[in-house]
Design a protein around this motif. Structure first.
Motif, PDB file in Angstrom:
ATOM      1  N   THR A 250      12.548  25.555   7.115  1.00  0.00           N
ATOM      2  CA  THR A 250      11.522  25.542   8.157  1.00  0.00           C
ATOM      3  C   THR A 250      10.197  24.959   7.704  1.00  0.00           C
ATOM      4  OG1 THR A 250      10.650  27.729   7.604  1.00  0.00           O
ATOM      5  CG2 THR A 250      12.536  27.634   9.120  1.00  0.00           C
ATOM      6  N   GLY A 251       9.936  24.921   6.400  1.00  0.00           N
ATOM      7  CA  GLY A 251       8.645  24.451   5.921  1.00  0.00           C
ATOM      8  C   GLY A 251       7.581  25.525   5.845  1.00  0.00           C
ATOM      9  N   LEU A 252       7.919  26.765   6.198  1.00  0.00           N
ATOM     10  CA  LEU A 252       6.964  27.855   6.056  1.00  0.00           C
ATOM     11  C   LEU A 252       6.733  28.162   4.577  1.00  0.00           C
ATOM     12  CD1 LEU A 252       8.209  30.433   8.729  1.00  0.00           C
ATOM     13  CD2 LEU A 252       6.415  28.710   8.982  1.00  0.00           C
ATOM     14  N   ASP A 253       5.612  28.827   4.294  1.00  0.00           N
ATOM     15  CA  ASP A 253       5.397  29.368   2.960  1.00  0.00           C
ATOM     16  C   ASP A 253       6.632  30.178   2.562  1.00  0.00           C
ATOM     17  OD1 ASP A 253       3.029  30.255   0.895  1.00  0.00           O
ATOM     18  OD2 ASP A 253       4.433  31.892   1.263  1.00  0.00           O
ATOM     19  N   PRO A 254       7.142  30.010   1.333  1.00  0.00           N
ATOM     20  CA  PRO A 254       8.373  30.711   0.954  1.00  0.00           C
ATOM     21  C   PRO A 254       8.316  32.224   1.146  1.00  0.00           C
ATOM     22  CG  PRO A 254       7.920  28.988  -0.623  1.00  0.00           C
ATOM     23  CD  PRO A 254       6.714  29.050   0.292  1.00  0.00           C
ATOM     24  N   MET A 255       7.157  32.821   0.983  1.00  0.00           N
ATOM     25  CA  MET A 255       7.063  34.267   1.179  1.00  0.00           C
ATOM     26  C   MET A 255       7.218  34.619   2.656  1.00  0.00           C
ATOM     27  SD  MET A 255       4.378  36.596  -0.931  1.00  0.00           S
ATOM     28  CE  MET A 255       2.973  36.594   0.180  1.00  0.00           C
ATOM     29  N   ALA A 256       6.700  33.761   3.530  1.00  0.00           N
ATOM     30  CA  ALA A 256       6.909  33.962   4.963  1.00  0.00           C
ATOM     31  C   ALA A 256       8.361  33.692   5.342  1.00  0.00           C
ATOM     32  CB  ALA A 256       5.969  33.055   5.761  1.00  0.00           C
ATOM     33  N   GLU A 257       8.965  32.717   4.686  1.00  0.00           N
ATOM     34  CA  GLU A 257      10.375  32.429   4.948  1.00  0.00           C
ATOM     35  C   GLU A 257      11.248  33.617   4.559  1.00  0.00           C
ATOM     36  OE1 GLU A 257      13.282  30.340   6.646  1.00  0.00           O
ATOM     37  OE2 GLU A 257      11.192  29.722   6.568  1.00  0.00           O
ATOM     38  N   LEU A 258      10.844  34.341   3.533  1.00  0.00           N
ATOM     39  CA  LEU A 258      11.561  35.558   3.156  1.00  0.00           C
ATOM     40  C   LEU A 258      11.552  36.562   4.308  1.00  0.00           C
ATOM     41  CD1 LEU A 258      12.971  37.423   1.112  1.00  0.00           C
ATOM     42  CD2 LEU A 258      10.700  37.997   0.197  1.00  0.00           C
ATOM     43  N   ILE A 259      10.454  36.631   5.038  1.00  0.00           N
ATOM     44  CA  ILE A 259      10.404  37.530   6.201  1.00  0.00           C
ATOM     45  C   ILE A 259      11.497  37.174   7.198  1.00  0.00           C
ATOM     46  CG2 ILE A 259       9.058  38.173   8.240  1.00  0.00           C
ATOM     47  CD1 ILE A 259       6.546  37.985   6.563  1.00  0.00           C
ATOM     48  N   ARG A 260      11.679  35.882   7.443  1.00  0.00           N
ATOM     49  CA  ARG A 260      12.715  35.477   8.387  1.00  0.00           C
ATOM     50  C   ARG A 260      14.095  35.898   7.866  1.00  0.00           C
ATOM     51  NH1 ARG A 260      12.278  31.166  12.205  1.00  0.00           N
ATOM     52  NH2 ARG A 260      10.531  30.335  10.994  1.00  0.00           N
ATOM     53  N   ALA A 261      14.324  35.749   6.575  1.00  0.00           N
ATOM     54  CA  ALA A 261      15.599  36.183   6.000  1.00  0.00           C
ATOM     55  C   ALA A 261      15.784  37.683   6.144  1.00  0.00           C
ATOM     56  CB  ALA A 261      15.678  35.763   4.540  1.00  0.00           C
ATOM     57  N   GLN A 262      14.702  38.460   5.962  1.00  0.00           N
ATOM     58  CA  GLN A 262      14.783  39.911   6.161  1.00  0.00           C
ATOM     59  C   GLN A 262      15.206  40.231   7.595  1.00  0.00           C
ATOM     60  OE1 GLN A 262      10.768  40.968   5.233  1.00  0.00           O
ATOM     61  NE2 GLN A 262      11.082  41.043   3.011  1.00  0.00           N
ATOM     62  N   ARG A 263      14.648  39.524   8.544  1.00  0.00           N
ATOM     63  CA  ARG A 263      14.965  39.768   9.952  1.00  0.00           C
ATOM     64  C   ARG A 263      16.422  39.411  10.266  1.00  0.00           C
ATOM     65  NH1 ARG A 263      11.777  36.590  13.664  1.00  0.00           N
ATOM     66  NH2 ARG A 263      12.673  37.999  15.225  1.00  0.00           N
ATOM     67  N   VAL A 264      16.902  38.320   9.682  1.00  0.00           N
ATOM     68  CA  VAL A 264      18.304  37.952   9.886  1.00  0.00           C
ATOM     69  C   VAL A 264      19.217  39.019   9.297  1.00  0.00           C
ATOM     70  CG1 VAL A 264      20.103  36.276   9.295  1.00  0.00           C
ATOM     71  CG2 VAL A 264      17.852  35.480  10.047  1.00  0.00           C
ATOM     72  N   ALA A 265      18.849  39.539   8.130  1.00  0.00           N
ATOM     73  CA  ALA A 265      19.661  40.585   7.507  1.00  0.00           C
ATOM     74  C   ALA A 265      19.769  41.809   8.412  1.00  0.00           C
ATOM     75  CB  ALA A 265      19.058  40.973   6.159  1.00  0.00           C
ATOM     76  N   VAL A 266      18.660  42.187   9.041  1.00  0.00           N
ATOM     77  CA  VAL A 266      18.680  43.334   9.949  1.00  0.00           C
ATOM     78  C   VAL A 266      19.527  43.030  11.183  1.00  0.00           C
ATOM     79  CG1 VAL A 266      17.249  44.739  11.487  1.00  0.00           C
ATOM     80  CG2 VAL A 266      16.497  44.285   9.151  1.00  0.00           C
ATOM     81  N   ALA A 267      19.368  41.835  11.748  1.00  0.00           N
ATOM     82  CA  ALA A 267      20.153  41.461  12.924  1.00  0.00           C
ATOM     83  C   ALA A 267      21.642  41.457  12.617  1.00  0.00           C
ATOM     84  CB  ALA A 267      19.706  40.089  13.431  1.00  0.00           C
ATOM     85  N   ARG A 268      22.003  40.998  11.440  1.00  0.00           N
ATOM     86  CA  ARG A 268      23.410  40.997  11.049  1.00  0.00           C
ATOM     87  C   ARG A 268      23.917  42.425  10.821  1.00  0.00           C
ATOM     88  NH1 ARG A 268      25.790  36.341   9.251  1.00  0.00           N
ATOM     89  NH2 ARG A 268      26.864  37.382   7.523  1.00  0.00           N
ATOM     90  N   ALA A 269      23.047  43.299  10.319  1.00  0.00           N
ATOM     91  CA  ALA A 269      23.432  44.706  10.167  1.00  0.00           C
ATOM     92  C   ALA A 269      23.774  45.312  11.520  1.00  0.00           C
ATOM     93  CB  ALA A 269      22.303  45.489   9.499  1.00  0.00           C
ATOM     94  N   PHE A 270      22.922  45.074  12.504  1.00  0.00           N
ATOM     95  CA  PHE A 270      23.192  45.604  13.844  1.00  0.00           C
ATOM     96  C   PHE A 270      24.502  45.044  14.389  1.00  0.00           C
ATOM     97  CE2 PHE A 270      18.354  46.041  14.535  1.00  0.00           C
ATOM     98  CZ  PHE A 270      18.359  47.297  13.964  1.00  0.00           C
ATOM     99  N   ALA A 271      24.733  43.745  14.172  1.00  0.00           N
ATOM    100  CA  ALA A 271      25.953  43.120  14.687  1.00  0.00           C
ATOM    101  C   ALA A 271      27.198  43.725  14.058  1.00  0.00           C
ATOM    102  CB  ALA A 271      25.908  41.611  14.417  1.00  0.00           C
TER     103      ALA A 271
END
Length: 290
Positions: A250-271
């Motif tokens: 995405t081009g975001l700061d890598p630390m911000a990109e980590l936030i997106r990965a955290q959110r995907v991990a949670v969404a996959r947990a729910f799924a």
């Protein structure tokens, strides 16, 4: 109902703002000191990121170790221990046996690390109820980046975007993830992979980006995601696409990109019918019997 993990992920931009406005004056490593940064699990990966950033900033030789693997007998001016709980056995043992000056960053002021280290920085406002560590990890790294003279204005703006952006379906339903980084974001790639394993039990790997072509790219293919934190090496996107795999950046700061990965991990947990607050086989802190 919002889980603790979701709430903690969403609070990161504000935690970062507080951290960069309140960098301790004396407790952190000083320019020129030879430093070992230690932690366990997530904290080890944050240690890797900070060690690289500190050396790149010209502030001194900096090594990062899992606390259990820190070499005995190697001379350092300071040991910096990262420990959310303040109770992790390997970290406490290392602090008590080293001859160097010690600093600890923790979330809980009522734990043994308060007396085990010479200096302690308490980020209690970034503590978490979830076993899965998210905001404490990134908040301490925000503070550490600021201590090196970085301006985190753009990183915080990127974090605001990351906590609210929609998540592509191809990430929620992917079969496999490979997270890649370069320089300081190698540690964050490792942390993103750990979050995906912890929260959603997903098949996830992590590598330095230039190493990905030296074998790991063999598993790329349809339904599998290669996720870059930071700037990708030239030609890597095209090579992944040729395999039929998805290259995500995405081009975001890598630390911000980590936030997106955290959110995907949670969404996959729910799924998958999992509770991201209580990952299987894990506890908030590993405390070993003597």
């Amino acid at each position: 109902m919002t889980t603790h993990t979701e709430a903690e992920i969403g609070s990161q931009p504000e935690c970062w703002r507080r951290a960069v406005d309140d960098v301790p004056a004396d407790a952190l490593p000083r320019p020129g000191e030879r430093v070992a940064v230690v932690g366990c699990g997530t904290s080890w990966f944050i240690a890797m990121a900070y060690a690289t950033l500190r050396e790149q900033a010209g502030q001194g030789e900096t090594d990062a170790f899992a606390a259990s693997e820190a070499p005995a007998g190697r001379a350092y001016d300071r040991v910096l221990a990262l420990t959310r709980s303040g109770t992790t056995t390997e970290v406490l043992e290392l602090l008590r046996r080293t001859g160097a000056r010690t600093t600890a960053i923790t979330a809980d002021p009522d734990t043994p690390v308060m007396t085990a280290a010479d200096d302690v920085i308490v980020l209690d406002y970034a503590d978490e109820q979830s076993v899965v560590q998210t905001r404490f990890a990134t908040t301490q790294l925000a503070m550490l980046r600021a201590s090196l003279g970085e301006d985190l204005t753009q990183a915080i703006d990127d974090a605001e975007q990351a906590v609210s952006a929609s998540l592509p379906d191809e990430l929620i339903g992917a079969e496999q993830f490979s997270f890649l980084g370069t320089g300081w974001s190698v540690g964050l790639a490792q942390e993103a992979a750990l979050k995906m394993r912890e929260a959603s039990r997903s098949w996830t790997e992590a590598y330095p980006a230039m190493e990905y072509r030296h074998g790991p790219i063999s598993i790329a293919g349809p339904g599998r995601v290669t996720w870059m934190l930071g700037t990708a090496p030239e030609g890597l996107r095209e090579q992944v696409v040729e395999t039929g795999g998805t290259f995500f950046q995405t081009g975001l700061d890598p630390m911000a990109e980590l936030i997106r990965a955290q959110r995907v991990a949670v969404a996959r947990a729910f799924a998958r019918g999992l509770d991201p607050d209580e990952p299987l086989h894990l506890t908030r802190s590993v405390i070993l019997s003597s």
